[in-house]
Scaffold this motif. Structure first.
Motif, PDB file in Angstrom:
ATOM      1  N   GLY A   1       0.809  -1.217   0.000  1.00 52.68           N
ATOM      2  CA  GLY A   1       0.000   0.000   0.000  1.00 52.68           C
ATOM      3  C   GLY A   1       0.837   1.260   0.000  1.00 52.68           C
ATOM      4  O   GLY A   1       0.607   2.181  -0.798  1.00 52.68           O
TER       5      GLY A   1
ATOM      6  N   GLY B   1       0.665   3.138  -3.628  1.00 53.59           N
ATOM      7  CA  GLY B   1      -0.423   4.102  -3.657  1.00 53.59           C
ATOM      8  C   GLY B   1       0.054   5.532  -3.524  1.00 53.59           C
ATOM      9  O   GLY B   1       1.059   5.794  -2.847  1.00 53.59           O
ATOM     10  N   TRP B   2      -0.666   6.459  -4.163  1.00 57.16           N
ATOM     11  CA  TRP B   2      -0.329   7.872  -4.066  1.00 57.16           C
ATOM     12  C   TRP B   2      -1.190   8.569  -3.011  1.00 57.16           C
ATOM     13  O   TRP B   2      -0.682   9.279  -2.157  1.00 57.16           O
ATOM     14  CB  TRP B   2      -0.502   8.550  -5.425  1.00 57.16           C
ATOM     15  N   SER B   3      -2.484   8.369  -3.081  1.00 59.11           N
ATOM     16  CA  SER B   3      -3.380   8.984  -2.108  1.00 59.11           C
ATOM     17  C   SER B   3      -3.678   7.993  -0.989  1.00 59.11           C
ATOM     18  O   SER B   3      -3.417   6.789  -1.114  1.00 59.11           O
ATOM     19  CB  SER B   3      -4.683   9.395  -2.783  1.00 59.11           C
TER      20      SER B   3
ATOM     21  N   ASP C   1      -5.990   5.331  -2.230  1.00 59.04           N
ATOM     22  CA  ASP C   1      -5.299   4.327  -3.042  1.00 59.04           C
ATOM     23  C   ASP C   1      -4.550   3.337  -2.159  1.00 59.04           C
ATOM     24  O   ASP C   1      -4.577   2.126  -2.387  1.00 59.04           O
ATOM     25  CB  ASP C   1      -4.314   5.002  -4.004  1.00 59.04           C
ATOM     26  N   LYS C   2      -3.882   3.849  -1.160  1.00 61.73           N
ATOM     27  CA  LYS C   2      -3.098   2.992  -0.262  1.00 61.73           C
ATOM     28  C   LYS C   2      -3.996   2.011   0.486  1.00 61.73           C
ATOM     29  O   LYS C   2      -3.683   0.828   0.604  1.00 61.73           O
ATOM     30  CB  LYS C   2      -2.299   3.854   0.718  1.00 61.73           C
TER      31      LYS C   2
ATOM     32  N   ALA D   1      -6.950   0.967  -0.452  1.00 61.14           N
ATOM     33  CA  ALA D   1      -7.508   0.006  -1.410  1.00 61.14           C
ATOM     34  C   ALA D   1      -6.509  -1.091  -1.725  1.00 61.14           C
ATOM     35  O   ALA D   1      -6.860  -2.276  -1.796  1.00 61.14           O
ATOM     36  CB  ALA D   1      -7.918   0.733  -2.694  1.00 61.14           C
ATOM     37  N   ILE D   2      -5.242  -0.725  -1.893  1.00 60.96           N
ATOM     38  CA  ILE D   2      -4.200  -1.714  -2.178  1.00 60.96           C
ATOM     39  C   ILE D   2      -3.997  -2.627  -0.971  1.00 60.96           C
ATOM     40  O   ILE D   2      -3.844  -3.848  -1.112  1.00 60.96           O
ATOM     41  CB  ILE D   2      -2.881  -1.017  -2.549  1.00 60.96           C
TER      42      ILE D   2
END
Length: 258
Positions: free
Chosen positions: A90, A94-96, A99-100, A102-103
């Motif tokens: 994550g 991930g950038w946001s 995103d992190k 979700a990963i």
């Protein structure tokens, strides 16, 4: 009886050891059981020490250490290792924050997580193999690392905001706060391990204090890391903190005893 029930709940929460509890289990029950997480770590470390002693009696040291680590994965279901890998996936991919998260919830293992997991397991193996000059060193390191690392990781609960308020998250019942009684149990476990190690001659008094400082530094780094990446923590973050604390104890023992 209430304390025994809470300990059983902690065992169920952190391991795959077949333990039964009677009655319904509430979120408050699991919150209170979090104070016993470090004691479950001591139990796990003791079990792994026994496994190592048995295996090393008829197998080469390298194989005994490897199978002991494998036994730990089986007993815990690789619970914390999974969180460690998810955190690296994550944070690395991930950038946001969204995103992190979700990963981290994705069950698939990515490159960052796989690479980090390989380094983690190899670090444990190499450290314990180096300590295998004396069986006492391996046994002491296993018990200390599993107990102290869980005390350190659990102490993060309530220190940061829980950023993944997901009904499916296994850690949610203990994520909002850590009761005063639970904190006491964690600290008692940590100090008891250090005092016993000192009395057993594994550490001097100053070395015990130094180990406490190493764990405090590891905790501080984790708090900064999680806050910077997510603005708080998730259940995976607790697993990652436990794994980092465990390796930190192994490395400390390696530096002091060899």
């Amino acid at each position: 009886m209430n304390a025994l029930r809470q300990f059983k709940l902690a065992v169920i929460f952190l391991t795959r050891i077949p333990v039964k509890v009677t009655g319904e289990v509430s979120e408050q029950d699991i919150n209170q059981a979090s104070g016993y997480f470090a004691w479950v770590g001591v139990l796990l470390g003791a079990l792994l020490a026994l496994i190592y002693l048995l295996l090393s009696s008829f197998l080469p040291e390298g194989m005994a250490v490897l199978l002991t680590l494998g036994g730990g994965l089986l007993i815990t279901g690789a619970f914390h290792e999974d969180g460690f890998a998810d955190v690296w996936d994550g944070f690395g991919g991930g950038w946001s924050v969204a995103d992190k998260l979700a990963i981290m919830k994705d069950s698939r293992l990515g490159t960052y997580g796989a690479a980090a997991l390989i380094i983690l397991l190899l670090s444990k193996y190499q450290a314990l193999l180096a300590l295998s000059e004396r069986a006492l060193y391996v046994c002491g390191a296993l018990i200390l690392a599993h107990g102290l690392s869980r005390a350190m990781a659990t102490s993060l609960i309530g220190k940061l905001d829980y950023v993944q308020a997901d009904a499916q998250s296994k850690v949610k019942p203990v994520a909002q706060s850590l009761a005063y009684e639970s904190k006491q149990l964690l600290y008692v476990c940590g100090f008891a391990l250090l005092i016993v190690s000192w009395l057993a001659g594994l550490f001097t008094l100053w070395q015990s204090i130094a180990l406490l400082g190493v764990l405090w530094l590891c905790r501080t780094i984790c708090i900064y890391w999680f806050k910077r990446q997510l603005g708080g923590y998730t259940g995976d973050c607790l697993g990652a903190a436990q794994q980092l604390g465990e390796v930190a104890v192994y490395l400390f023992c390696l530096g002091v005893w060899l």
